[in-house]
Design a protein around this motif. Structure first.
Motif, PDB file in Angstrom:
ATOM      1  N   LYS A  72       1.718  -8.863   8.736  1.00  0.00           N
ATOM      2  CA  LYS A  72       2.738  -7.917   9.199  1.00  0.00           C
ATOM      3  C   LYS A  72       2.975  -6.839   8.141  1.00  0.00           C
ATOM      4  O   LYS A  72       2.801  -7.076   6.950  1.00  0.00           O
ATOM      5  CB  LYS A  72       4.049  -8.639   9.512  1.00  0.00           C
ATOM      6  CG  LYS A  72       3.958  -9.561  10.728  1.00  0.00           C
ATOM      7  CD  LYS A  72       5.340 -10.105  11.100  1.00  0.00           C
ATOM      8  CE  LYS A  72       5.269 -10.963  12.357  1.00  0.00           C
ATOM      9  NZ  LYS A  72       6.620 -11.487  12.737  1.00  0.00           N
ATOM     10  N   ARG A  73       3.344  -5.657   8.603  1.00  0.00           N
ATOM     11  CA  ARG A  73       3.580  -4.515   7.712  1.00  0.00           C
ATOM     12  C   ARG A  73       5.072  -4.163   7.729  1.00  0.00           C
ATOM     13  O   ARG A  73       5.675  -4.048   8.802  1.00  0.00           O
ATOM     14  CB  ARG A  73       2.754  -3.309   8.165  1.00  0.00           C
ATOM     15  CG  ARG A  73       1.268  -3.466   7.895  1.00  0.00           C
ATOM     16  CD  ARG A  73       0.426  -2.445   8.674  1.00  0.00           C
ATOM     17  NE  ARG A  73       0.826  -1.069   8.434  1.00  0.00           N
ATOM     18  CZ  ARG A  73       0.383  -0.302   7.422  1.00  0.00           C
ATOM     19  NH1 ARG A  73      -0.485  -0.813   6.558  1.00  0.00           N
ATOM     20  NH2 ARG A  73       0.769   0.953   7.292  1.00  0.00           N
ATOM     21  N   TYR A  74       5.633  -3.984   6.537  1.00  0.00           N
ATOM     22  CA  TYR A  74       7.059  -3.681   6.404  1.00  0.00           C
ATOM     23  C   TYR A  74       7.229  -2.390   5.586  1.00  0.00           C
ATOM     24  O   TYR A  74       7.121  -2.414   4.358  1.00  0.00           O
ATOM     25  CB  TYR A  74       7.791  -4.832   5.707  1.00  0.00           C
ATOM     26  CG  TYR A  74       7.771  -6.132   6.488  1.00  0.00           C
ATOM     27  CD1 TYR A  74       8.763  -6.423   7.417  1.00  0.00           C
ATOM     28  CD2 TYR A  74       6.747  -7.061   6.285  1.00  0.00           C
ATOM     29  CE1 TYR A  74       8.750  -7.620   8.128  1.00  0.00           C
ATOM     30  CE2 TYR A  74       6.721  -8.255   6.988  1.00  0.00           C
ATOM     31  CZ  TYR A  74       7.720  -8.529   7.913  1.00  0.00           C
ATOM     32  OH  TYR A  74       7.694  -9.716   8.617  1.00  0.00           O
ATOM     33  N   PRO A  75       7.460  -1.249   6.244  1.00  0.00           N
ATOM     34  CA  PRO A  75       7.701   0.003   5.505  1.00  0.00           C
ATOM     35  C   PRO A  75       9.019  -0.095   4.719  1.00  0.00           C
ATOM     36  O   PRO A  75      10.037  -0.540   5.254  1.00  0.00           O
ATOM     37  CB  PRO A  75       7.803   1.060   6.608  1.00  0.00           C
ATOM     38  CG  PRO A  75       7.207   0.416   7.830  1.00  0.00           C
ATOM     39  CD  PRO A  75       7.480  -1.039   7.701  1.00  0.00           C
ATOM     40  N   MET A  76       8.984   0.343   3.460  1.00  0.00           N
ATOM     41  CA  MET A  76      10.143   0.235   2.586  1.00  0.00           C
ATOM     42  C   MET A  76      10.660   1.613   2.171  1.00  0.00           C
ATOM     43  O   MET A  76       9.901   2.574   2.102  1.00  0.00           O
ATOM     44  CB  MET A  76       9.788  -0.574   1.330  1.00  0.00           C
ATOM     45  CG  MET A  76       9.416  -2.021   1.603  1.00  0.00           C
ATOM     46  SD  MET A  76      10.849  -2.970   2.184  1.00  0.00           S
ATOM     47  CE  MET A  76      10.045  -4.492   2.747  1.00  0.00           C
ATOM     48  N   GLU A  77      11.945   1.680   1.850  1.00  0.00           N
ATOM     49  CA  GLU A  77      12.554   2.906   1.334  1.00  0.00           C
ATOM     50  C   GLU A  77      12.265   3.076  -0.156  1.00  0.00           C
ATOM     51  O   GLU A  77      12.272   4.197  -0.671  1.00  0.00           O
ATOM     52  CB  GLU A  77      14.074   2.871   1.554  1.00  0.00           C
ATOM     53  CG  GLU A  77      14.510   2.815   3.004  1.00  0.00           C
ATOM     54  CD  GLU A  77      14.663   4.194   3.612  1.00  0.00           C
ATOM     55  OE1 GLU A  77      14.558   5.189   2.869  1.00  0.00           O
ATOM     56  OE2 GLU A  77      14.875   4.274   4.835  1.00  0.00           O
ATOM     57  N   ILE A  78      12.060   1.973  -0.856  1.00  0.00           N
ATOM     58  CA  ILE A  78      11.843   1.997  -2.306  1.00  0.00           C
ATOM     59  C   ILE A  78      10.346   1.970  -2.601  1.00  0.00           C
ATOM     60  O   ILE A  78       9.528   1.670  -1.719  1.00  0.00           O
ATOM     61  CB  ILE A  78      12.546   0.813  -2.993  1.00  0.00           C
ATOM     62  CG1 ILE A  78      12.087  -0.513  -2.383  1.00  0.00           C
ATOM     63  CG2 ILE A  78      14.058   0.973  -2.895  1.00  0.00           C
ATOM     64  CD1 ILE A  78      12.623  -1.733  -3.093  1.00  0.00           C
ATOM     65  N   THR A 121       0.848  -1.183   0.000  1.00  0.00           N
ATOM     66  CA  THR A 121       0.000   0.000   0.000  1.00  0.00           C
ATOM     67  C   THR A 121       0.887   1.238   0.000  1.00  0.00           C
ATOM     68  O   THR A 121       2.069   1.173   0.358  1.00  0.00           O
ATOM     69  CB  THR A 121      -0.920   0.033   1.234  1.00  0.00           C
ATOM     70  OG1 THR A 121      -0.122  -0.031   2.425  1.00  0.00           O
ATOM     71  CG2 THR A 121      -1.894  -1.138   1.218  1.00  0.00           C
ATOM     72  N   ASN A 122       0.307   2.356  -0.389  1.00  0.00           N
ATOM     73  CA  ASN A 122       1.020   3.632  -0.434  1.00  0.00           C
ATOM     74  C   ASN A 122       0.537   4.478   0.731  1.00  0.00           C
ATOM     75  O   ASN A 122      -0.619   4.898   0.775  1.00  0.00           O
ATOM     76  CB  ASN A 122       0.738   4.329  -1.768  1.00  0.00           C
ATOM     77  CG  ASN A 122       1.489   5.647  -1.915  1.00  0.00           C
ATOM     78  OD1 ASN A 122       2.054   6.160  -0.957  1.00  0.00           O
ATOM     79  ND2 ASN A 122       1.482   6.181  -3.116  1.00  0.00           N
ATOM     80  N   ASP A 123       1.398   4.719   1.691  1.00  0.00           N
ATOM     81  CA  ASP A 123       1.052   5.499   2.875  1.00  0.00           C
ATOM     82  C   ASP A 123       1.823   6.813   2.831  1.00  0.00           C
ATOM     83  O   ASP A 123       2.980   6.886   3.238  1.00  0.00           O
ATOM     84  CB  ASP A 123       1.394   4.711   4.134  1.00  0.00           C
ATOM     85  CG  ASP A 123       0.927   5.413   5.413  1.00  0.00           C
ATOM     86  OD1 ASP A 123       0.404   6.547   5.309  1.00  0.00           O
ATOM     87  OD2 ASP A 123       1.081   4.839   6.504  1.00  0.00           O
ATOM     88  N   GLU A 124       1.165   7.868   2.285  1.00  0.00           N
ATOM     89  CA  GLU A 124       1.756   9.200   2.178  1.00  0.00           C
ATOM     90  C   GLU A 124       3.137   9.165   1.517  1.00  0.00           C
ATOM     91  O   GLU A 124       4.106   9.746   1.994  1.00  0.00           O
ATOM     92  CB  GLU A 124       1.839   9.865   3.559  1.00  0.00           C
ATOM     93  CG  GLU A 124       0.460  10.105   4.184  1.00  0.00           C
ATOM     94  CD  GLU A 124       0.548  10.842   5.504  1.00  0.00           C
ATOM     95  OE1 GLU A 124       1.674  11.095   5.978  1.00  0.00           O
ATOM     96  OE2 GLU A 124      -0.512  11.186   6.054  1.00  0.00           O
ATOM     97  N   GLY A 125       3.212   8.466   0.386  1.00  0.00           N
ATOM     98  CA  GLY A 125       4.445   8.419  -0.390  1.00  0.00           C
ATOM     99  C   GLY A 125       5.400   7.305  -0.012  1.00  0.00           C
ATOM    100  O   GLY A 125       6.420   7.126  -0.659  1.00  0.00           O
TER     101      GLY A 125
END
Length: 451
Positions: A262-268, A249-253
């Motif tokens: 589980k959720r894994y925020p990515m840099e890319i 998903t896209n969370d504010e860019g």
């Protein structure tokens, strides 16, 4: 082992020379011109030739191997002497295989995304403290060289380039590696100067698939019809594993990968990066790495150099640089930027710089590839066409090929930079796409000035 490099200054060649030197080999080399950063890096390791030029007297019968780079010509005096003495002459991909033929080899190929995906796999293995040899086509953060060869590592990770191996070896590089685990990201016609037809280009990937060892694995993007055909045709001999875009998903860019609750925020970000990541996940799975461990390691991956590389940003503007030059790369990168920053204006600037991109017959492949950008600019330098001995092209021909009536086509680097500096970047992003540097522009400095 005594090894001599003919054309040691090349990007891959000087890295292989350093890797063999670090392995304990006695390494020498020559070249008629060596540029930065190769020059400084060779000097740092004591491998820089005392003077530029070709010296056949340096070629002697007690050399164990000659490694020949693409920069050399068939009539190179050192090459002729090596042939006269009957020395063993390797291309660098052939020698990489020679050095890793007792290891588990992973090869990641495709017309686009192979450097990034190889970097992903390398990043994860390093984060998990796994030892491995490698060859990748860009200088990566956290890795001193683009090539590493050891006696101890049992795994070798290679970026699989389809370009030719050497002046006397017209085998595509990735045909040499004979992988146990292979991954293909997609097939989009490139290298028109070497593979003049679509059918000829596709056949190189078919031969690569044939080179996978029996009962090996092919991980392939199932959104590509040609790859699906390849997988079907070879499925009786190898294990074919499809992949597509990993759930995110896209969370504010910011891209958030969702996996088993589980959720894994990515840099890319971007569909093509999410596809590459899923392919890399399957490669790592074949190497015994558990999915959650892979995703946790990927959270610190910032991307490969010039692959959606963030040059500068402030609260409402981001400036990215990408190596995109082929039509498929151009479209994927432009679309990724627009998808990730839906509420920002996108200004996309692209340079026609490669042999294929500057070829009048190839230009129509770019039709509609920049349509997602709010403002699109294409730059080319007519002097580069002369240097590459290509027929001249006109701005009108470029305009027609891209199929966008509001496209700006520019041929003067100073005017391009002036135009870029005049734009209003409030709530806007700038995407710079080139395999060059717009005829000598310091792009990092430019981005900093704009911000």
């Amino acid at each position: 082992m005594r090894v001599h490099f003919i054309a040691i200054g090349g990007s891959a060649m000087h890295n292989l020379a350093i890797a063999l030197h670090q392995k304990g080999f006695q390494v020498s080399g020559s070249d008629d011109e060596i540029f930065e950063p190769s020059k400084s890096r060779l000097k740092q390791h004591g491998l820089l030739p005392a003077k530029e030029g070709w010296y056949p007297e340096a070629i002697c019968s007690d050399l164990d191997a000659i490694i020949l780079g693409m920069h050399a010509r068939k009539d190179n005096p050192e090459l002729l002497e090596a042939q006269k003495l009957g020395l063993k002459i390797y291309s660098y991909p052939e020698y990489l295989y020679e050095q890793t033929n007792n290891k588990q080899r992973v090869v990641i190929g495709g017309s686009h995304g192979k450097t990034t995906t190889t970097a992903m796999v390398m990043h994860v293995l390093k984060e998990l403290q796994m030892d491995f040899d490698y060859m990748v086509g860009a200088q990566l953060d956290g890795f001193d060289t683009m090539v590493k060869l050891t006696t101890e590592a049992t795994i070798a990770i290679f970026e699989g380039d389809e370009y030719l191996s050497s002046p006397i070896d017209l085998t595509p590089k990735f045909h040499w590696y004979k992988p146990h685990i292979a991954m293909l990201t997609g097939i989009a016609w490139d290298h028109m100067n070497v593979f003049p037809t679509w059918e000829n280009y596709i056949s190189q990937f078919d031969k690569f698939t044939e080179s996978i060892i029996d009962e090996g694995s092919l991980i392939y993007f199932d959104g590509d019809n040609e790859l699906c055909k390849l997988a079907t045709n070879h499925s009786s001999r190898i294990k074919a594993i499809p992949y597509n875009t990993i759930a995110n998903t896209n969370d504010e860019g910011q891209a958030i990968v969702e996996w088993e609750g589980k959720r894994y925020p990515m840099e890319i970000f971007g569909d093509h990066n999410m596809q590459n990541m899923n392919g890399a996940r399957l490669v790592c799975e074949q190497l015994g790495i558990e999915n959650h461990a892979f995703l946790q390691a990927m959270q610190s991956f910032k991307g490969a150099a010039k692959r959606l590389q963030l040059l500068a940003k402030n609260d409402d503007t981001s400036i990215y640089l990408d190596f995109a030059h082929s039509p498929s790369k151009l479209q994927a990168t432009t679309n990724a930027m627009k998808q990730q920053f839906k509420d920002r204006k996108l200004i996309a600037v692209m340079e026609l710089h490669t042999f294929s991109s500057l070829n009048k017959d190839f230009l129509p492949q770019y039709n509609k590839t920049m349509n997602e950008a709010d403002t699109a600019i294409v730059y080319f330098n007519p002097e580069v066409l002369e240097h590459k001995k290509l027929p001249a092209i006109t701005p009108d021909e470029v305009l027609a090929a891209f199929g966008r009536i509001d496209l700006l086509v520019m041929t003067d680097s100073e005017n391009l930079v002036k135009w870029i500096k005049q734009q209003d970047y409030a709530n806007s992003n700038l995407l710079i796409m080139t395999s060059g540097n717009f005829s000598g522009v310091d792009l990092k400095t430019l981005a900093t000035e704009l911000i």
